[in-house]
Scaffold this motif. Structure first.
Motif, short mmCIF file in Angstrom:
data_model
loop_
_atom_site.label_atom_id
_atom_site.label_comp_id
_atom_site.label_asym_id
_atom_site.label_seq_id
_atom_site.Cartn_x
_atom_site.Cartn_y
_atom_site.Cartn_z
N ALA A 200 0.84 -1.20 0.00
CA ALA A 200 0.00 0.00 0.00
C ALA A 200 0.88 1.25 0.00
O ALA A 200 1.97 1.26 0.59
CB ALA A 200 -0.90 0.00 1.23
N MET A 201 0.39 2.30 -0.64
CA MET A 201 1.13 3.55 -0.70
C MET A 201 1.14 4.20 0.69
O MET A 201 0.11 4.30 1.33
CB MET A 201 0.50 4.51 -1.71
N THR A 202 2.31 4.61 1.14
CA THR A 202 2.42 5.26 2.44
C THR A 202 1.94 6.70 2.34
O THR A 202 1.87 7.28 1.25
CB THR A 202 3.88 5.27 2.93
N THR A 203 1.63 7.28 3.47
CA THR A 203 1.23 8.69 3.52
C THR A 203 2.36 9.57 3.01
O THR A 203 2.13 10.53 2.29
CB THR A 203 0.85 9.09 4.96
N ARG A 204 3.58 9.22 3.36
CA ARG A 204 4.74 10.01 2.94
C ARG A 204 4.86 10.04 1.42
O ARG A 204 5.04 11.10 0.81
CB ARG A 204 6.01 9.41 3.57
N LEU A 205 4.72 8.88 0.77
CA LEU A 205 4.81 8.82 -0.69
C LEU A 205 3.61 9.52 -1.32
O LEU A 205 3.77 10.25 -2.30
CB LEU A 205 4.88 7.37 -1.16
N SER A 206 2.44 9.34 -0.75
CA SER A 206 1.25 10.00 -1.26
C SER A 206 1.39 11.52 -1.20
O SER A 206 1.06 12.23 -2.15
CB SER A 206 0.02 9.55 -0.46
N ASP A 207 1.89 12.03 -0.08
CA ASP A 207 2.09 13.48 0.06
C ASP A 207 3.10 13.99 -0.95
O ASP A 207 2.93 15.07 -1.53
CB ASP A 207 2.56 13.82 1.47
N PHE A 208 4.16 13.22 -1.18
CA PHE A 208 5.19 13.59 -2.15
C PHE A 208 4.59 13.68 -3.55
O PHE A 208 4.80 14.67 -4.27
CB PHE A 208 6.32 12.57 -2.10
N ILE A 209 3.80 12.70 -3.93
CA ILE A 209 3.17 12.69 -5.25
C ILE A 209 2.18 13.84 -5.40
O ILE A 209 2.15 14.51 -6.42
CB ILE A 209 2.51 11.32 -5.52
N GLN A 210 1.39 14.09 -4.36
CA GLN A 210 0.43 15.19 -4.41
C GLN A 210 1.14 16.53 -4.57
O GLN A 210 0.66 17.40 -5.29
CB GLN A 210 -0.45 15.20 -3.16
N THR A 211 2.26 16.69 -3.90
CA THR A 211 3.04 17.92 -4.04
C THR A 211 3.50 18.11 -5.48
O THR A 211 3.40 19.20 -6.04
CB THR A 211 4.26 17.90 -3.10
N LEU A 212 3.97 17.03 -6.10
CA LEU A 212 4.42 17.11 -7.49
C LEU A 212 3.26 17.42 -8.43
O LEU A 212 3.44 18.11 -9.43
CB LEU A 212 5.10 15.81 -7.91
N GLU A 213 2.08 16.91 -8.12
CA GLU A 213 0.92 17.12 -8.99
C GLU A 213 0.42 18.55 -8.99
O GLU A 213 -0.13 19.02 -9.98
CB GLU A 213 -0.22 16.18 -8.59
N ILE A 214 0.62 19.28 -7.89
CA ILE A 214 0.11 20.65 -7.84
C ILE A 214 1.11 21.69 -8.31
O ILE A 214 0.73 22.82 -8.59
CB ILE A 214 -0.40 21.02 -6.43
N LEU A 215 2.37 21.29 -8.42
CA LEU A 215 3.38 22.24 -8.88
C LEU A 215 3.42 22.27 -10.40
O LEU A 215 3.42 21.22 -11.04
CB LEU A 215 4.76 21.85 -8.34
N PRO A 216 3.45 23.47 -10.99
CA PRO A 216 3.53 23.52 -12.44
C PRO A 216 4.89 23.05 -12.93
O PRO A 216 5.92 23.34 -12.33
CB PRO A 216 3.34 25.01 -12.75
N VAL A 217 4.88 22.28 -14.00
CA VAL A 217 6.12 21.76 -14.56
C VAL A 217 6.83 22.84 -15.36
O VAL A 217 8.04 22.96 -15.33
CB VAL A 217 5.83 20.52 -15.44
#
Length: 92
Positions: free
Chosen positions: A56-73
């Motif tokens: 299962a995805m950990t909260t730490r990994l989930s938070d990291f991915i969510q941060t990347l998703e909201i930042l403009p590339v």
């Protein structure tokens, strides 16, 4: 950010050995770009590795991915927005 594409499950190799070796360097690189401490980055990379193996995805990994998703590339969208704003609002 091409490195972030390794976080998308659809991009993971089907072969178990290739999957086990896939993406850790890219995740570590992303952590470095966002000035995440080495200790925390190691935990994120380990979480990513475990998640690829079916855990299962950990909260730490989930938070990291969510941060990347909201930042403009790219800044292109922001620049277009300012260009449109300047068309409508002008200094008088």
């Amino acid at each position: 950010m091409l490195a972030a594409s390794v976080l998308v499950e659809a991009s993971w190799p089907k072969d178990p050995l290739k999957r086990a070796l896939y993406g850790e360097a890219e995740v570590a690189s992303l952590c470095k770009k966002f000035a995440i401490t080495v200790k925390e980055a190691a935990k994120i990379v380990l979480d990513f590795s475990m998640h690829k193996q079916g855990k299962a995805m950990t909260t730490r990994l989930s938070d990291f991915i969510q941060t990347l998703e909201i930042l403009p590339v790219l800044s292109a969208a922001c620049e277009r927005g300012f260009s449109q704003m300047n068309l409508h609002l002008t200094a008088v």
